[in-house]
Each structure stands twice: as C-alpha cells, then as structure tokens.
Design a protein around this motif. Sequence first.
Motif, short mmCIF file in Angstrom:
data_model
loop_
_atom_site.label_atom_id
_atom_site.label_comp_id
_atom_site.label_asym_id
_atom_site.label_seq_id
_atom_site.Cartn_x
_atom_site.Cartn_y
_atom_site.Cartn_z
N ARG A 164 -2.67 12.78 -3.47
CA ARG A 164 -2.54 14.19 -3.13
C ARG A 164 -2.70 14.46 -1.64
O ARG A 164 -2.41 15.56 -1.17
CB ARG A 164 -3.55 15.03 -3.92
N LEU A 165 -3.17 13.47 -0.89
CA LEU A 165 -3.42 13.64 0.54
C LEU A 165 -2.09 13.67 1.31
O LEU A 165 -1.23 12.82 1.10
CB LEU A 165 -4.30 12.49 1.02
N SER A 166 -1.94 14.62 2.23
CA SER A 166 -0.65 14.79 2.93
C SER A 166 -0.55 14.03 4.25
O SER A 166 0.55 13.85 4.77
CB SER A 166 -0.40 16.28 3.19
N VAL A 167 -1.68 13.60 4.79
CA VAL A 167 -1.71 12.81 6.02
C VAL A 167 -2.71 11.70 5.79
O VAL A 167 -3.86 11.97 5.44
CB VAL A 167 -2.14 13.65 7.24
N MET A 168 -2.28 10.44 5.98
CA MET A 168 -3.18 9.33 5.66
C MET A 168 -2.91 8.14 6.55
O MET A 168 -1.79 7.94 7.02
CB MET A 168 -3.03 8.93 4.19
N PRO A 169 -3.95 7.34 6.79
CA PRO A 169 -3.74 6.11 7.57
C PRO A 169 -3.03 5.06 6.73
O PRO A 169 -3.10 5.07 5.49
CB PRO A 169 -5.16 5.66 7.92
N VAL A 170 -2.34 4.16 7.42
CA VAL A 170 -1.64 3.05 6.80
C VAL A 170 -2.04 1.79 7.57
O VAL A 170 -2.05 1.81 8.81
CB VAL A 170 -0.10 3.25 6.87
N GLU A 171 -2.35 0.73 6.88
CA GLU A 171 -2.65 -0.54 7.54
C GLU A 171 -1.37 -1.11 8.13
O GLU A 171 -0.28 -0.91 7.59
CB GLU A 171 -3.24 -1.54 6.54
N LYS A 172 -1.48 -1.84 9.23
CA LYS A 172 -0.30 -2.44 9.87
C LYS A 172 0.48 -3.30 8.89
O LYS A 172 1.71 -3.26 8.86
CB LYS A 172 -0.69 -3.26 11.10
N GLU A 173 -0.23 -4.08 8.06
CA GLU A 173 0.45 -4.95 7.09
C GLU A 173 1.24 -4.12 6.08
O GLU A 173 2.32 -4.51 5.65
CB GLU A 173 -0.56 -5.84 6.37
N GLU A 174 0.68 -2.97 5.68
CA GLU A 174 1.37 -2.08 4.74
C GLU A 174 2.61 -1.49 5.41
O GLU A 174 3.69 -1.43 4.81
CB GLU A 174 0.43 -0.96 4.28
N PHE A 175 2.45 -1.05 6.65
CA PHE A 175 3.56 -0.49 7.42
C PHE A 175 4.69 -1.51 7.52
O PHE A 175 5.85 -1.21 7.23
CB PHE A 175 3.05 -0.09 8.81
N ILE A 228 6.96 0.84 -4.18
CA ILE A 228 5.65 0.67 -3.51
C ILE A 228 4.59 0.30 -4.55
O ILE A 228 3.81 -0.63 -4.34
CB ILE A 228 5.27 1.94 -2.72
N LYS A 229 4.59 1.00 -5.67
CA LYS A 229 3.61 0.74 -6.72
C LYS A 229 3.80 -0.64 -7.35
O LYS A 229 2.85 -1.24 -7.85
CB LYS A 229 3.68 1.81 -7.81
N GLU A 230 5.03 -1.15 -7.34
CA GLU A 230 5.33 -2.46 -7.94
C GLU A 230 5.08 -3.62 -6.97
O GLU A 230 5.18 -4.78 -7.38
CB GLU A 230 6.79 -2.50 -8.39
N THR A 231 4.78 -3.33 -5.73
CA THR A 231 4.60 -4.36 -4.70
C THR A 231 3.12 -4.71 -4.58
O THR A 231 2.31 -3.86 -4.19
CB THR A 231 5.17 -3.89 -3.35
N ASP A 232 2.78 -5.94 -4.93
CA ASP A 232 1.38 -6.37 -4.98
C ASP A 232 0.59 -6.03 -3.73
O ASP A 232 -0.49 -5.46 -3.81
CB ASP A 232 1.26 -7.88 -5.26
N MET A 233 1.10 -6.35 -2.57
CA MET A 233 0.32 -6.16 -1.34
C MET A 233 0.14 -4.68 -0.95
O MET A 233 -0.61 -4.37 -0.04
CB MET A 233 0.88 -6.97 -0.18
N LYS A 270 5.28 -4.07 5.63
CA LYS A 270 5.86 -4.36 4.30
C LYS A 270 6.85 -3.26 3.90
O LYS A 270 7.93 -3.55 3.36
CB LYS A 270 4.75 -4.51 3.25
N ILE A 271 6.50 -2.01 4.19
CA ILE A 271 7.42 -0.91 3.90
C ILE A 271 8.73 -1.11 4.68
O ILE A 271 9.82 -0.97 4.13
CB ILE A 271 6.80 0.47 4.26
N LEU A 272 8.61 -1.49 5.95
CA LEU A 272 9.83 -1.74 6.74
C LEU A 272 10.63 -2.89 6.16
O LEU A 272 11.87 -2.83 6.09
CB LEU A 272 9.45 -2.03 8.20
N GLU A 273 9.94 -3.94 5.72
CA GLU A 273 10.63 -5.07 5.10
C GLU A 273 11.36 -4.62 3.83
O GLU A 273 12.52 -4.99 3.61
CB GLU A 273 9.62 -6.16 4.77
#
Length: 135
Positions: free
Chosen positions: A115-126, A99-104, A128-131
């Motif tokens: 440190r946050l345990s619950v956080m929003p994720v942008e659709k594009e990020e979501f 994740i840290k190595e992925t530009d987007m 990309k993680i699936l990809e």
Amino acid sequence: MNYWLVKTEPETYGWDDLNKLGQDMWDGVRNYQARNHLNEMKQGDLVLFYHSGKAREVVGIAEVVRESYPDPTTDDNRWVVVDIIPKEALKKSVPLKLIKETDMLQNMKLIKQSRLSVMPVEKEEFDKILELSTH
C-alpha cells in the motif's frame, strides 16, 4: 546513489504524463512513511515508475532532480515533494505478477508493503527489474 519506487494510477497520472512535462514534482503524498522516503531522496537517485491500479507494472525509470521541499498543493507543512524527470521507458514493462514469481524479489517492499506509494529499492532488486524488462 539510492534507488526508489513510486506508485501512481496511470488513469490519474502516468508515465506518459511525466514524459510530456519533462520534469514534475511528485506531490500528494499523505502517508508519513512515504513522506520520510521522499525526504531521504537525493539528487541523482533513480526511481522505478510503477503503474498501480489495473496495470500493476513497472514501466520506466525516473531520476530525482530536486530534493524534498514543501508540497505546494497544501498549506500543511508536514508534506513534501521531490522533482523527477523521466530517464527511460523500460523496453518491456515488468508486471507485479512476474515480480512476485521472481525468487530474488520476494523481499521487495512492493510485495511486503504493497500500500506504500514511495519506497526504497535495493540495488540488486533494481538491477533485476531492469533485467526482467529486457526478456
């Protein structure tokens, strides 16, 4: 629909635990910002399930099936929970290092507010993680 990420230590409660239960409440949040995010979750929202600690990887996708209500594990009415169900395990977990190595993904809250345990994720990020989970 909104997208989220929740973090948990797999030794305490992990993806396998959620799968065994089939549905569970996301409890024990004691951070105001994370609590506010729980309050914003809506039924049908999708949640990246992240193992923290030594694992540090996204392992599955859950779905919110009940919106916020008082946390039954405390008498303090400031804290809330949501109910989630497991939707699917990722084909391949996505480690924090990738994740840290992925530009987007450089602006993901997972990196910026680690440190946050619950956080929003942008659709594009979501997406990309699936990809990344299929490679």
